[in-house]
Design an enzyme around this catalytic site. Structure first.
Site, mmCIF file in Angstrom:
data_model
loop_
_atom_site.group_PDB
_atom_site.id
_atom_site.type_symbol
_atom_site.label_atom_id
_atom_site.label_comp_id
_atom_site.label_asym_id
_atom_site.label_seq_id
_atom_site.Cartn_x
_atom_site.Cartn_y
_atom_site.Cartn_z
ATOM 1 N N ASP A 1 0.813 -1.234 0.038
ATOM 2 C CA ASP A 1 0.069 0.017 0.041
ATOM 3 C C ASP A 1 0.597 1.347 -0.116
ATOM 4 O O ASP A 1 2.215 1.083 0.435
ATOM 5 C CB ASP A 1 -0.911 -0.055 1.284
ATOM 6 C CG ASP A 1 -2.187 -0.957 0.992
ATOM 7 O OD1 ASP A 1 -2.202 -1.588 0.287
ATOM 8 O OD2 ASP A 1 -2.866 -0.716 2.018
ATOM 9 N N HIS B 1 3.419 -2.091 3.686
ATOM 10 C CA HIS B 1 3.428 -0.728 3.022
ATOM 11 C C HIS B 1 4.984 -0.464 2.592
ATOM 12 O O HIS B 1 5.933 -0.422 3.290
ATOM 13 C CB HIS B 1 3.420 0.356 4.047
ATOM 14 C CG HIS B 1 1.837 0.405 4.823
ATOM 15 N ND1 HIS B 1 1.381 -0.578 5.544
ATOM 16 C CD2 HIS B 1 0.616 1.120 4.191
ATOM 17 C CE1 HIS B 1 0.081 -0.380 5.890
ATOM 18 N NE2 HIS B 1 -0.255 0.663 5.222
#
Length: 257
Positions: free
Chosen positions: A66, A210
């Site tokens: 992400d 992430h």
């Protein structure tokens, strides 16, 4: 055949005599160069994922990233390529606008690219107008970078609601949540991120990482190697689901048969 060739030659001679062919612009090698450069500069289209593994039989997990693209994304792509892993990237639109080349590389390498909003706003609490703006702008910059429009969307913060669900449904997108969250946005500890994913992963899991955090990217090699030792196989989200995704529907793992 000789008669046909002779007639074609007379047609050319006639056209030259009329001045028609001389009116056509001639192109030198230098003239053609910009056209060639333009063709080569076109974005690489992201093809629809072709299943490489039967996740109904194999112990599949989907590795998802992400908030990128970011400074560490290029290194992450090298790690994934070196280990032969395909992943799914949920990108933030404004980051795509700044680094379209990285998103183009993601698509060209066979990874999936999904929509994660343009500014990473909380779309579960946003107005319909804000949701429309966030999704539309992100879809457009991804399309410009990759040549295709994504069919996967991950709500920032996992925050969704009726308005967002209707908006993604109208666009033919599914909402992709996650099964395992190592909280790497908070715990900037490479070993902790690695350990949490290895401990919590199960067949059919969607793993959240992430790529904006160097500590998370640093954990990826050990995550891949550790899960493979446990018999896991890596798949994109679409491969993991293994069936047409329903627009608007939320997925946090591979659905049960």
């Amino acid at each position: 055949m000789q008669g046909a060739a002779r007639r074609a030659a007379w047609v050319v001679i006639a056209l030259v005599g009329c001045g028609w062919l001389s009116a056509l612009p001639s192109r030198t090698a230098d003239d053609r160069a910009p056209m060639t450069a333009g063709i080569l500069a076109r974005p690489v289209a992201q093809e629809r994922p072709v299943p490489r593994v039967d996740c109904a039989r194999a112990r599949c997990v989907a590795l998802t990233f992400d908030d990128g693209p970011a400074g560490g994304t290029a290194g992450l792509l090298a790690i994934l390529a070196g280990r032969g892993v395909k992943a799914t990237f949920f990108v933030v639109g404004r980051n795509v606008a700044e680094r379209p080349d990285l998103v183009r590389q993601e698509a060209a390498a066979g990874h999936e690219v999904g929509d994660h909003g343009y500014t990473h706003a909380d779309l579960g609490k946003a107005s319909a107008a804000k949701i429309d703006q966030e999704l539309t702008r992100t879809q457009e910059v991804i399309r410009q970078a990759t040549g295709t429009t994504p069919v996967l969307m991950r709500p920032p913060y996992g925050s969704t609601g009726r308005a967002l669900t209707e908006a993604v449904k109208r666009r033919g997108m599914a909402q992709i949540m996650w099964t395992v969250d190592p909280v790497d946005w908070k715990v900037r500890d490479t070993r902790a991120v690695e350990r949490r994913i290895l401990d919590q992963a199960r067949p059919g899991s969607i793993l959240l990482v992430h790529d904006i955090h160097p500590t998370s990217v640093a954990a990826v090699p050990a995550i891949i190697d550790g899960l493979r030792r446990k018999g896991y196989v890596f798949a994109t989200v679409s491969e993991l689901i293994g069936r047409p995704l329903v627009p608007g529907r939320r997925y946090d793992r591979r659905p049960s048969p």
